[in-house]
Structures are given as C-alpha cells and as structure tokens.
Design an enzyme around this catalytic site. Structure first.
Site, PDB file in Angstrom:
ATOM      1  N   GLU A 114       5.444   6.949  -0.176  1.00 43.56           N
ATOM      2  CA  GLU A 114       6.052   5.806   0.556  1.00 43.56           C
ATOM      3  C   GLU A 114       5.322   4.420   0.429  1.00 43.56           C
ATOM      4  O   GLU A 114       4.069   4.300   0.370  1.00 43.56           O
ATOM      5  CB  GLU A 114       6.045   5.998   2.106  1.00 43.56           C
ATOM      6  CG  GLU A 114       6.504   5.260   2.920  1.00 43.56           C
ATOM      7  CD  GLU A 114       6.617   5.627   4.436  1.00 43.56           C
ATOM      8  OE1 GLU A 114       7.236   4.902   5.173  1.00 43.56           O
ATOM      9  OE2 GLU A 114       5.930   6.390   4.781  1.00 43.56           O
ATOM     10  N   CYS A 115       5.974   3.353   0.090  1.00 43.65           N
ATOM     11  CA  CYS A 115       5.277   2.108  -0.151  1.00 43.65           C
ATOM     12  C   CYS A 115       5.593   1.269   0.864  1.00 43.65           C
ATOM     13  O   CYS A 115       6.748   0.906   1.467  1.00 43.65           O
ATOM     14  CB  CYS A 115       5.823   1.509  -1.568  1.00 43.65           C
ATOM     15  SG  CYS A 115       4.966  -0.095  -2.076  1.00 43.65           S
ATOM     16  N   ALA A 120       0.958  -1.130  -0.046  1.00 45.23           N
ATOM     17  CA  ALA A 120       0.062  -0.105   0.097  1.00 45.23           C
ATOM     18  C   ALA A 120       0.859   1.204   0.017  1.00 45.23           C
ATOM     19  O   ALA A 120       1.787   1.308   0.902  1.00 45.23           O
ATOM     20  CB  ALA A 120      -0.874   0.065   1.281  1.00 45.23           C
ATOM     21  N   CYS A 121       0.500   2.054  -1.015  1.00 43.59           N
ATOM     22  CA  CYS A 121       1.413   3.279  -0.997  1.00 43.59           C
ATOM     23  C   CYS A 121       0.713   4.460  -0.772  1.00 43.59           C
ATOM     24  O   CYS A 121      -0.317   4.705  -1.281  1.00 43.59           O
ATOM     25  CB  CYS A 121       2.072   3.322  -2.544  1.00 43.59           C
ATOM     26  SG  CYS A 121       3.190   1.863  -2.861  1.00 43.59           S
ATOM     27  N   HIS A 122       1.293   5.514   0.182  1.00 45.20           N
ATOM     28  CA  HIS A 122       0.615   6.644   0.515  1.00 45.20           C
ATOM     29  C   HIS A 122       1.879   7.695   0.580  1.00 45.20           C
ATOM     30  O   HIS A 122       2.902   7.446   1.093  1.00 45.20           O
ATOM     31  CB  HIS A 122      -0.044   6.776   1.771  1.00 45.20           C
ATOM     32  CG  HIS A 122      -1.117   5.737   1.770  1.00 45.20           C
ATOM     33  ND1 HIS A 122      -2.421   5.632   1.122  1.00 45.20           N
ATOM     34  CD2 HIS A 122      -1.020   4.188   2.410  1.00 45.20           C
ATOM     35  CE1 HIS A 122      -3.007   4.656   1.569  1.00 45.20           C
ATOM     36  NE2 HIS A 122      -2.349   3.956   2.102  1.00 45.20           N
TER      37      HIS A 122
END
Length: 400
Positions: free
Chosen positions: A353-354, A348-350
C-alpha cells in the site's frame, strides 16, 4: 539491473533540502574553536573571555545575515527547539496577558503545509485542550497559502500566526511579507513567526522586510552545524516580542536558555549564515541553473510521462518535485532501485500500500501523482554533469 557507470560508483547527492554537508570554511572554524575557544564563556579569565567573544562574533554574523541586530538573536539546539519555543512562549504570553479578562483559549493560525516541528506541537497543545488552532490550506488556484485566507482566520483570541517561509517538499515560497502586513493591519497584537530553515541561502531573508516577530534559523540546511538560532524582535525591550523560559538553569543566553554555550558549533553557525547571506545571489543562480537543466532533461527524455509539482508557483531555486507517470513507478520503490544518487521520495509504501506525502496532497496534487513523486534538490556544488548522470540512470530504470 542498475546502470553500471561512474554514477553507480560515485554517488551524486540531490537531497540538499534534507541536510547539507559542512562548508569547508565552516568546518575549519568549528575545529579551530574546539581547541582554541574551549573555555567557559561565563568565566572572567582569558580562556572564558575568548569563548565569549567567539559567541558574540557569531551572534553578530547571524543577525547581519537576516537584517537583524545581535541582541535579538538566541542560539538553540536546532529548528525544532526554536519553533517549539515560539509556540510555548506565545501561549504563555496570552495566558498572562488575558488573566481574568477572557476565558477564551489562545488561538493560533498556521498552515496545512508546515514542518512537523510546527504542526505536531500545535496538535499536541490542541489535544491537551490548551489552545485552538486553525490550519489554513493552500489556495488551489494560486498554489500557495494566501494572505487573505490567513487574515480571515483571525479571531479576537488569536495570539500567533506561524507560516513556513518555503516548503521543504515542493519549494513553494509563501508570501510572508504580505501576510505580516495584513495581519498587523487587522490586529497589531498578533505575533508572527516564520520558519526560514529552507529559505536562508537560497533567497534573500530580511526580518525587517518580512515584518515578522520571530524567525527560525537552522544550521544544517545552510552548510553549517546541526544547531540553530531564533530571532526575536526587540527581545527583552518594551513592546518587543515575548519569550519565556522553557527550562531552567544558569543565566546563559539572556537568562532565557540556560546551559553552557556550545561555542564551536555556534561559531560555525555564524559563519554559515554569513556565507549564505553574502553569496545568496550567486548560490541561487547556480542552483537554479542545475535545477532547470534537470527539469529540461527530464521533460525532453520522458515527455508526457513526467509531471512537475508546483512548477508554476514561486519556489526555491534548487527544488524539483517530480512524478513519473505509470505503474510501478512509486517514489518509494524507485528510490530503492537507485544506485547512483540520493534523493527524497513523496511516498511511503508498506504491505503493497502506497501512502503519498500528506504535504503533497495538501498542495492539491492528485493521489497517484503524489505517490510517484521524487524530490530532487540541488546544491551549491551540483554540476550539469551530475544532472546528466542522474537523468541517465532514471532513463535506464524507467524507460524500455
């Protein structure tokens, strides 16, 4: 631009470990019973008796599908309820059994690769100070949780061992029968549970051979409705596995799970388990064929740019956990670009930042591999042509 092909207009589903569509036979049974078995199963008049008989048939089907007896099956809202019910019951049983005998908290052994429906309630009770928990890791050399590591975690106050039968992200199958055997040899009073949500319909499941006291069944993983069931060995018999109410009301489900029964979905669940167990060899062979074709195509076309996670472990016949090596190939970002098929991602990337799946990291998969992982899980109706379209789209997205 996404590839323009039939795959772009007719989506291919490759996320069967997440959920499955209703089997047409199951759907027909549910619809029929919505209109024909609508009576209250607790009533004595014909409409109620008919509904009660429908539930009894489903209970027999569910039990037979896992090598159990009907009296040891209770229906639940799903796997989460069943798992929480086992945990809360074994905690309560320890407290009642050890009153004034010990000031030790109940101790539960689980693993670091459980579904949230196990790991989160265990963490909740631990944070409240009600239990001690040992989370056994995956053995790095062997690729699964070993029976020896589980047994070595047993304490005098251990009341439950709960180990997932097959992991949903990698497909790795845990040696439940061996774990049960060694645990019971060490301490016969320790209860054993396995969440078999991913296993039923893909590999044979027999509670007698597994040696478990509890087993969780989930309908929507086996082309059934979104309800579940719980197997409890020797329910309400002397020496049987304990089960305590988690809420109160009427006397349904052996006076342990109150509430008027959800007749039509229960009928569907029974049929889904029957179909899954009766045809497990056929289904497994079909899913393995398409899964193996997928992995061969990916290896042939991507060469060293593709890595298969847990491929050397004993795993479910339908599950491919695959990472595409290189920059800008994070699973989360790749899924957003895919048009022609559905799958799950291992990250999950936010905010650029992965964060890879913690479960994949627990399988000792390197960070950069876990971040780039996709989970592709085939189903009963998946075809070679479907797989070829999927691989063609991945090549279009990833290869120059």
């Amino acid at each position: 631009m996404p590839i323009k092909s039939e795959a772009a207009t007719k989506r291919i589903y490759l996320d069967y470990n997440a959920t499955t569509p209703l089997d047409p036979t199951v759907a027909e049974i549910i619809v029929t019973n919505l209109t024909e078995a609508w009576g209250n199963p607790s009533s004595l008049y014909p409409e109620g008796v008919k509904a009660k008989n429908v539930i009894a048939t489903a209970r027999e089907q569910t039990a037979k599908g896992i090598g159990a007896v009907a009296s040891d099956i209770l229906f639940t809202s799903g796997g989460t309820e069943a798992n929480n019910w086992v945990i809360s019951s074994t905690i309560e049983h320890f407290k009642q059994r050890s009153q004034a005998e010990s000031k030790l908290k109940p101790h539960i052994i689980s693993t670091t690769i459980e579904h949230d429906a196990i790991s989160l309630p265990l963490s909740h009770f631990r944070e409240k100070g009600e239990i001690d928990v040992t989370f056994v890791p995956v053995n790095k050399e062997r690729g699964f949780v070993t029976p020896e590591d589980v047994v070595n975690a047993i304490r005098p106050n251990t009341c439950l061992v709960t180990v997932i039968m097959a992991n949903n992200e990698t497909g790795a199958i845990m040696p439940i029968a061996e774990i049960s055997k060694l645990v019971k040899e060490r301490n016969s009073s320790v209860l054993i549970h396995t969440d078999a949500a991913q296993a039923i319909g893909k590999i044979p499941v027999d509670v007698g051979l597994l040696g478990v006291d509890y087993l969780t069944i989930v309908g929507h993983k086996i082309y059934g409705p979104r309800i579940g069931a719980l197997y409890i060995k020797g329910l309400l018999q002397n020496g049987g596995a304990p089960l305590y109410k988690i809420f109160h009301g009427g006397g349904q489900e052996r006076n342990l799970r109150p509430g008027t029964e959800n007749t039509a979905p229960i009928a569907g669940l029974g049929k889904a388990v029957e179909i899954a167990s009766d045809s497990v060899k056929e289904f497994a062979a079909a899913m393995k064929m398409t899964r193996d074709h997928l992995e061969k195509r990916l290896k042939d076309d991507f060469q060293d740019a593709v890595v298969f996670n847990c491929a050397s472990s004993c795993r479910l016949p339908n599950t491919c956990s695959v990472a595409f090596i290189g920059k800008n190939r994070e699973g989360y970002n790749l899924v957003k670009k895919i048009c022609g098929f559905s799958c799950s991602t291992g990250s999950a990337c936010h905010a650029n930042e992965c964060k890879p799946s913690q479960i994949l990291l627990e399988f000792n998969i390197p960070f950069e591999i876990a971040a780039n992982t996709l989970r592709l899980s085939t189903g009963r109706e998946t075809t070679v042509a479907d797989i070829d379209k999927v691989v063609d789209e991945l090549k279009h997205l990833l290869l120059p």
